[in-house]
Write a protein that holds these residues in place. Structure first.
Motif, PDB file in Angstrom:
ATOM      1  N   GLU A   1      12.842   2.018 -20.010  1.00 35.42           N
ATOM      2  CA  GLU A   1      13.866   3.157 -19.794  1.00 35.42           C
ATOM      3  C   GLU A   1      14.771   3.034 -18.603  1.00 35.42           C
ATOM      4  O   GLU A   1      15.862   3.384 -18.877  1.00 35.42           O
ATOM      5  CB  GLU A   1      12.932   4.322 -19.727  1.00 35.42           C
ATOM      6  CG  GLU A   1      13.796   5.579 -20.160  1.00 35.42           C
ATOM      7  CD  GLU A   1      14.300   6.308 -18.824  1.00 35.42           C
ATOM      8  OE1 GLU A   1      15.194   7.235 -18.832  1.00 35.42           O
ATOM      9  OE2 GLU A   1      13.948   5.767 -17.551  1.00 35.42           O
TER      10      GLU A   1
ATOM     11  N   ASN B   1      14.532   5.637 -24.015  1.00 35.76           N
ATOM     12  CA  ASN B   1      13.505   7.022 -23.655  1.00 35.76           C
ATOM     13  C   ASN B   1      12.815   7.394 -25.239  1.00 35.76           C
ATOM     14  O   ASN B   1      11.672   7.314 -25.224  1.00 35.76           O
ATOM     15  CB  ASN B   1      14.498   8.009 -23.062  1.00 35.76           C
ATOM     16  CG  ASN B   1      13.710   9.168 -22.501  1.00 35.76           C
ATOM     17  OD1 ASN B   1      12.742   9.481 -23.159  1.00 35.76           O
ATOM     18  ND2 ASN B   1      14.235   9.525 -21.361  1.00 35.76           N
TER      19      ASN B   1
ATOM     20  N   HIS C   1       7.338   5.449 -17.759  1.00 37.47           N
ATOM     21  CA  HIS C   1       8.244   6.109 -18.687  1.00 37.47           C
ATOM     22  C   HIS C   1       8.189   7.558 -17.867  1.00 37.47           C
ATOM     23  O   HIS C   1       7.174   8.207 -17.611  1.00 37.47           O
ATOM     24  CB  HIS C   1       7.834   6.305 -19.853  1.00 37.47           C
ATOM     25  CG  HIS C   1       8.760   6.882 -20.988  1.00 37.47           C
ATOM     26  ND1 HIS C   1       9.034   8.150 -20.916  1.00 37.47           N
ATOM     27  CD2 HIS C   1       9.379   6.438 -21.894  1.00 37.47           C
ATOM     28  CE1 HIS C   1       9.981   8.437 -21.788  1.00 37.47           C
ATOM     29  NE2 HIS C   1      10.073   7.370 -22.549  1.00 37.47           N
TER      30      HIS C   1
END
Lengths: 371, 175
Positions: free
Chosen positions: B116, B123, B140
């Protein structure tokens, strides 16, 4: 005495009229200023990818129609192309041309809904009716060809379901002639309307590097100033035989990549689609549209990622085959799904009313976001 | 524009331990990497002159179903061991080149480094892979379910041994 203030969370949707479907936006507000927007999706989740694993390759075509239901023709086009690439088969020229004609008509229809409903979001109702009136003519052409007005099951692997009706070519030419004038009318009514420009110019500016990093594609990416269109940059089907421009945003009314640019790129893309259809009708070869349809589809073991320029952006199919008649894994990269991720970034620092303007300008279809 | 073999050789030189092999299938060659270093490899692919992979087209989770299969009395299958995989399809808009990466992670404890921070588009794709396969993407920022309800507790639907639950929050599921 100072007034006590605090931040507030406002839920827009899942049934809010401006969300174009069942989408919930969790908006964090400081007074009327937007601090952050979190989209919540999944209300239309129909497990397309799980279904696909249980069906053979032909049976999946109608399901692809139901993802981006405003551009059903193009979804099945992309799917058929992906499976044909996996199988390594070549379809007849006539099929290629018919697919391009249908695809570009579908692009016009999809953009008409996009700009029409965008007008409604901003408060202009009439352009919406104009858009739907013209879309109706396109749906009539589709109905004449395959009997359906919205979900066509038209692009099969290796061919198309029906050949063109004898009246199709003259009627399409007539429509295109009419539609060019209609676009001028649309521009006068909405595009250069002062109130519309005030609401959209300099709102929700998407810088190019942010757009690329977020994976934004299609008209939204081009509005930020990059000439990137898979029909030119990664040509498929017979698109390399046509002469057309890629419209990009130039910040004509405000900043490059604002809502007005995203809106206007769509208007200009319709003009380009008209050009493509005219050329395709001129070159349309004869042939049998069913000759290359395989009796049984059983690809070799392997995987492929194949993509097309759908009206909303890059539509990709990632298919893994294990050598049986069912795909082992089917992943769809929906343009609406990826384009929606940039929503929070675009809305920061704007007013609540601009959230509607920004969401409308991204042009999402929830059927594809949730699949 | 570089071929995938050339890209593989460059990566192999830079990350000798973490870039494992090149799967040469006719439809698309795939570079296999190790899940703990994928974000470093991706940063390198994005920021190196001549590679410049500035866009992540798609990130997909896949259940390899290569573990030990157990068939229950009711005909349903349970899979023990084996791996889950994540495929990364990257593209360079400026150099018009593409590359496909793959990492495999044990099914019992599937953990992959998140990319990400390299591409924001990862994402939601990673959230979807987590939602559908239960692959945990380390670091994340917001790893929640995305398409399924947040309180779905019957497992991960796209795994090959997924069983439909009888009830969800008191509502009957099979119809």
């Amino acid at each position: 005495m100072a007034l006590k203030t605090e931040e507030m969370v406002l839920n827009m949707g899942p049934q809010h009229p401006s969300t174009h479907g069942v989408l919930r936006l969790e908006v964090e507000l400081d007074g009327e200023l937007v601090l952050d927007v979190k989209p919540h999706i999944g209300y239309l989740h129909r497990c397309f990818e799980k279904h696909a694993e249980a069906m053979n390759y032909n049976q999946i075509v109608p399901y692809t129609d139901r993802m981006d239901y405003l551009a059903a023709m193009y979804n099945s086009f992309g799917y058929a192309l992906a499976v044909e690439r996996l199988l390594g088969i070549q379809v007849p020229e006539r099929v290629e041309y018919i697919r391009v004609i249908m695809g570009e008509l579908q692009r016009i229809a999809s953009h008409l809904v996009a700009v029409g409903t965008y007008g409604v979001d901003i408060g202009a109702f009439t352009p919406f009716l104009f858009g739907f009136r013209d879309r109706e003519s396109i749906l009539t052409l589709f109905e004449m060809t395959c009997g359906a007005r919205m979900l066509y099951n038209y692009n099969w692997v290796g061919g198309v379901s029906h050949d063109l009706h004898p009246d199709f070519v003259p009627m399409t030419r007539e429509f295109l002639k009419y539609f060019k004038g209609s676009l001028v009318e649309f521009n006068n009514l909405l595009s250069y309307n002062k109130i519309f420009i005030e609401r959209t110019a300099n709102v929700g500016v998407l810088p190019l590097d942010t757009a690329v990093n977020y994976g934004v594609t299609g008209p939204n990416l081009r509005a930020s100033g990059l000439k990137w269109d898979l029909r030119k940059n990664d040509p498929y089907s017979v698109y390399d035989r046509f002469d057309f421009e890629i419209p990009v945003g130039s910040g004509e009314k405000g900043t490059t990549g604002d809502c007005w640019d995203r809106y206007y790129v769509r208007i200009r893309e319709m003009e380009e689609s008209v050009k493509i259809i005219e050329q395709a009708l001129d070159q349309l070869p004869d042939g049998d549209v069913h000759s290359a349809i395989p009796k049984r589809i059983k690809p070799v073991v392997g995987s492929i990622y194949s993509r097309v320029e759908n009206p909303k952006g890059e539509l990709g199919y990632f298919i893994i085959s294990d050598g049986t008649v069912n795909p082992y894994r089917m992943k769809v990269r929906g343009p609406s799904f990826v384009n929606l991720t940039v929503m929070g970034e675009l809305c920061k620092g704007h007013l609540v009313a601009d959230v509607i303007a920004i969401l409308g300008s991204i042009d999402i279809v929830l059927g594809e976001v949730d699949r | 524009m570089k071929t995938r073999e050339e890209i593989f050789n460059i990566l192999k030189q830079e990350f000798p331990e973490d870039v494992l092999e090149l799967l040469n299938q006719p439809t698309e060659p795939i570079i296999v990497a190790s899940p703990g270093a994928i974000h470093n490899i991706c940063f390198y692919l994005r920021d190196t002159e001549g590679l410049q992979f500035d866009s992540l087209m798609v990130l997909s989770g896949v259940d390899d179903a290569n573990g030990e299969k157990q068939t229950e009395e009711d005909g349903s299958v349970t899979i023990n061991g084996g791996t889950l995989s994540v495929y990364y399809h990257l593209e360079s808009l400026s150099l018009t080149q593409k590359v496909t990466l793959k990492v495999s992670t044990p099914r019992d404890n599937p953990e992959v480094e998140s990319v990400e921070s390299v591409w924001k588009s990862a994402n939601w794709h990673e959230r979807e892979a987590y939602d559908m396969f239960g692959i945990k993407f380390l670091h994340h920022p917001d790893l929640r379910r995305i398409l399924m309800p947040y309180d779905w507790d019957a497992g991960y639907p796209l795994r090959k041994d997924y069983k439909n639950p009888e009830f969800y929050q008191g509502m009957k599921v099979p119809y």
